[in-house]
Design a protein around this motif. Structure first.
Motif, PDB file in Angstrom:
ATOM      1  N   UNK A   1     -31.729 -23.070  -4.064  1.00 16.36           N
ATOM      2  CA  UNK A   1     -30.312 -23.296  -3.809  1.00 16.36           C
ATOM      3  C   UNK A   1     -29.559 -23.677  -5.078  1.00 16.36           C
ATOM      4  N   UNK A   2     -30.255 -23.900  -6.163  1.00 22.05           N
ATOM      5  CA  UNK A   2     -29.601 -24.215  -7.430  1.00 22.05           C
ATOM      6  C   UNK A   2     -29.131 -22.958  -8.163  1.00 22.05           C
ATOM      7  N   UNK A   3     -29.565 -21.794  -7.712  1.00 24.37           N
ATOM      8  CA  UNK A   3     -29.230 -20.547  -8.411  1.00 24.37           C
ATOM      9  C   UNK A   3     -27.834 -20.071  -8.028  1.00 24.37           C
ATOM     10  N   UNK A   4     -27.113 -19.567  -9.001  1.00 26.09           N
ATOM     11  CA  UNK A   4     -25.790 -18.996  -8.788  1.00 26.09           C
ATOM     12  C   UNK A   4     -25.976 -17.589  -8.206  1.00 26.09           C
ATOM     13  N   UNK A   5     -25.608 -17.421  -6.937  1.00 20.13           N
ATOM     14  CA  UNK A   5     -25.881 -16.159  -6.247  1.00 20.13           C
ATOM     15  C   UNK A   5     -25.204 -14.944  -6.881  1.00 20.13           C
ATOM     16  N   UNK A   6     -23.888 -14.978  -7.129  1.00 19.95           N
ATOM     17  CA  UNK A   6     -23.256 -13.780  -7.714  1.00 19.95           C
ATOM     18  C   UNK A   6     -23.858 -13.384  -9.055  1.00 19.95           C
ATOM     19  N   UNK A   7     -24.141 -14.373  -9.924  1.00 19.09           N
ATOM     20  CA  UNK A   7     -24.685 -14.058 -11.234  1.00 19.09           C
ATOM     21  C   UNK A   7     -26.134 -13.592 -11.141  1.00 19.09           C
ATOM     22  N   UNK A   8     -26.909 -14.228 -10.285  1.00 24.10           N
ATOM     23  CA  UNK A   8     -28.319 -13.859 -10.154  1.00 24.10           C
ATOM     24  C   UNK A   8     -28.468 -12.458  -9.596  1.00 24.10           C
ATOM     25  N   UNK A   9     -27.691 -12.129  -8.569  1.00 26.59           N
ATOM     26  CA  UNK A   9     -27.762 -10.781  -8.005  1.00 26.59           C
ATOM     27  C   UNK A   9     -27.196  -9.742  -8.967  1.00 26.59           C
ATOM     28  N   UNK A  10     -26.235 -10.140  -9.802  1.00 24.44           N
ATOM     29  CA  UNK A  10     -25.716  -9.217 -10.818  1.00 24.44           C
ATOM     30  C   UNK A  10     -26.818  -8.849 -11.808  1.00 24.44           C
ATOM     31  N   UNK A  11     -27.669  -9.828 -12.163  1.00 21.46           N
ATOM     32  CA  UNK A  11     -28.806  -9.536 -13.033  1.00 21.46           C
ATOM     33  C   UNK A  11     -29.737  -8.512 -12.378  1.00 21.46           C
ATOM     34  N   UNK A  12     -29.994  -8.712 -11.099  1.00 21.54           N
ATOM     35  CA  UNK A  12     -30.881  -7.790 -10.378  1.00 21.54           C
ATOM     36  C   UNK A  12     -30.291  -6.381 -10.368  1.00 21.54           C
TER      37      UNK A  12
ATOM     38  N   UNK B   1     -22.175 -21.978   1.309  1.00 20.81           N
ATOM     39  CA  UNK B   1     -23.420 -21.331   0.889  1.00 20.81           C
ATOM     40  C   UNK B   1     -23.326 -20.845  -0.545  1.00 20.81           C
ATOM     41  N   UNK B   2     -22.190 -20.272  -0.914  1.00 18.19           N
ATOM     42  CA  UNK B   2     -22.017 -19.762  -2.266  1.00 18.19           C
ATOM     43  C   UNK B   2     -21.792 -20.873  -3.285  1.00 18.19           C
ATOM     44  N   UNK B   3     -21.283 -22.018  -2.824  1.00 23.82           N
ATOM     45  CA  UNK B   3     -21.066 -23.139  -3.736  1.00 23.82           C
ATOM     46  C   UNK B   3     -22.376 -23.752  -4.232  1.00 23.82           C
ATOM     47  N   UNK B   4     -23.446 -23.533  -3.524  1.00 25.59           N
ATOM     48  CA  UNK B   4     -24.752 -24.022  -3.972  1.00 25.59           C
ATOM     49  C   UNK B   4     -25.188 -23.217  -5.185  1.00 25.59           C
ATOM     50  N   UNK B   5     -25.183 -23.859  -6.322  1.00 25.44           N
ATOM     51  CA  UNK B   5     -25.467 -23.172  -7.577  1.00 25.44           C
ATOM     52  C   UNK B   5     -24.215 -22.732  -8.305  1.00 25.44           C
ATOM     53  N   UNK B   6     -23.064 -22.828  -7.646  1.00 26.35           N
ATOM     54  CA  UNK B   6     -21.785 -22.451  -8.264  1.00 26.35           C
ATOM     55  C   UNK B   6     -20.689 -23.305  -7.628  1.00 26.35           C
ATOM     56  N   UNK B   7     -20.601 -24.575  -8.021  1.00 22.34           N
ATOM     57  CA  UNK B   7     -19.744 -25.549  -7.345  1.00 22.34           C
ATOM     58  C   UNK B   7     -18.275 -25.162  -7.340  1.00 22.34           C
ATOM     59  N   UNK B   8     -17.803 -24.527  -8.392  1.00 23.41           N
ATOM     60  CA  UNK B   8     -16.380 -24.210  -8.510  1.00 23.41           C
ATOM     61  C   UNK B   8     -16.072 -22.760  -8.162  1.00 23.41           C
TER      62      UNK B   8
END
Length: 462
Positions: free
Chosen positions: A258-269, A426-433
């Motif tokens: 839950x510490x991972x930034x979802x948009x950025x992590x999936x962009x890497x994938x 859900x998206x704020x987990x790993x990306x607070x702002x």
């Protein structure tokens, strides 16, 4: 049931990570998810589609489909998985408190997993071919010419034998679990895949005729980009390549911290997957024209690609045969690359239904792995015995139509059924702002309204 009928904001956001497998790091997730995405679809499917659909024109439309549809839907699937950190059936069921929507969500998860099992059934056959063509040059170097011939000739015994061997390789990895199996082997195989791909592409580009293939690949014919058939195939390829619509990414999302930034992590994938597809095009299309320069026919008189569905098993081996003493080594390196790509994808295809059955039935992983893999292998054998009737049908129905359709359903479930403040949390987990970012201002309504319309429009035109 895995969770209570009582449903509230706190309940849906519970982590319950103590009972769930997990990747040990963000890098582990990226490599494993990229490995799921990077497979035969990238190195065989994408270049073949490009060669059959105008080269650069297909590449351009494919890149547009990745940005406009595949990446937004990839974020949606990974988000669903991480919301509850459970299997796809449970995750989709948890998006609503209404009984009929919970049943619809669970049914959608089951359908997605069944489509995934069908994909793995033909994928194991193709991957068995890759394994056979990888071993054939070694047999020739050892003087075992009859064995090499058997490995490269189409036959029921060869197809079933190599399919079973490939499934056993997949079982070996998945039985070990997430961190000790999938993550460990993804960390090993993905760097090796990149190294082999770059070396093979660099070598092929030095051959006579290769630059003609490079030109075809990189210079689009803009008169073809409005072709409905090209567009729907590019969309299907984008979804197939990123393993979207079949619960793979939802399963891996459940293993993501839950510490991972979802948009950025999936962009890497998505970025790694697209890069591999692009590099594969740099390898395969120049190799085709290098083969043509050596007298191998690659196009028919009407301009259609010969042996389109079996390009890497006909044109490329013929090209390797013209390289003299370097041919067997080049062939081994190429098909080793293909086999690695196949394994990194097949483990995610097997993991998703295995994880679901383990959680839903509280069964032990070892037995479930053998049950699921054995069932898929039996259906693969049925396809082998009825190859002409079933193989192309299963490929088309699952990858061209069912994957986009299921991705649409998953996206609708997330953005129309789940309450928006829960999605934001859900998206704020790993990306607070994230609520102040352009991503949050655009992505929810884009997946909610635009993606379904685009997917339906492309499927209707096709």
């Amino acid at each position: 049931m895995l969770f209570d009928n009582a449903y509230n904001d706190n309940n849906i956001m519970d982590t319950q990570q103590t009972n769930s497998p997990a990747f040990s790091s963000r890098l582990g997730f990226i490599l494993a998810a990229a490995g799921s995405a990077v497979g035969v679809g990238n190195i065989w499917g994408f270049p073949t589609q490009a060669a059959s659909n105008g080269g650069g024109a297909f590449l351009l439309v494919y890149l547009v489909m990745i940005v406009l549809l595949a990446y937004p839907m990839l974020v949606a699937e990974v988000t669903i998985g991480r919301l509850r950190q459970r299997n796809p059936v449970a995750s989709l069921r948890s998006l609503s408190e209404r009984p009929w929507l919970r049943r619809f969500g669970a049914t959608s998860g089951i359908v997605g997993l069944l489509v995934l099992a069908l994909i793995l059934s033909f994928y194991a056959i193709v991957s068995g071919w890759l394994l056979a063509y990888m071993l054939a040059p070694l047999m020739s170097l050892l003087g075992l010419t009859q064995t090499a011939t058997w490995l490269t000739e189409f036959s029921i015994t060869r197809n079933i034998s190599m399919m079973v061997i490939f499934m056993l390789l997949t079982i070996y990895v998945v039985r070990a679990g997430v961190s000790q199996g999938i993550e460990r082997w993804s960390r090993r195989l993905m760097p090796l895949l990149f190294i082999l791909l770059l070396l093979m592409a660099a070598y092929i580009l030095t051959l006579p005729g290769a630059l003609d293939g490079l030109k075809m690949y990189l210079v689009p014919d803009f008169s073809r980009i409005n072709d409905p058939d090209l567009i729907i195939r590019a969309m299907g390829q984008a979804f197939f390549s990123l393993s979207i619509g079949v619960c793979c990414m939802m399963t891996y999302g459940a293993y993501l911290s839950r510490d991972a930034n979802l948009p950025k992590t999936t962009a890497w994938v998505a970025g790694i997957d697209t890069l591999v597809a692009f590099l594969a095009g740099l390898l395969i299309l120049p190799a085709m024209f290098a083969a043509q320069a050596n007298g191998v026919a690659i196009y028919a008189a009407d301009g259609s690609l010969l042996s389109a569905d079996t390009l890497v098993f006909t044109v490329l081996p013929a090209m390797f045969d013209t390289l003299g003493g370097a041919g067997p080594y080049a062939a081994f390196g190429f098909f080793l690359l293909m086999t690695i790509a196949a394994v990194t994808s097949s483990i995610s295809m097997l993991e998703a239904p295995v994880n679901t059955l383990c959680e839903e039935t509280q069964s032990r992983r070892n037995g479930v792995v053998w049950l699921v893999a054995g069932s898929i292998a039996i259906f693969s054998a049925i396809i082998v015995f009825n190859f002409d009737a079933l193989f192309g049908l299963v490929v088309t129905v699952t990858t061209v139509y069912m994957q986009p359709l299921m991705a649409l359903i998953f996206g609708v479930m997330l953005t129309w059924v789940l309450r928006q403040h829960l999605l934001l949390r859900a998206l704020q987990q790993g990306a607070e702002n994230i609520e102040t970012s352009y991503f949050w201002r655009i992505w929810p309504w884009y997946v909610k309204f635009i993606c379904p319309l685009l997917i339906l429009l492309v499927m209707w035109r096709g």
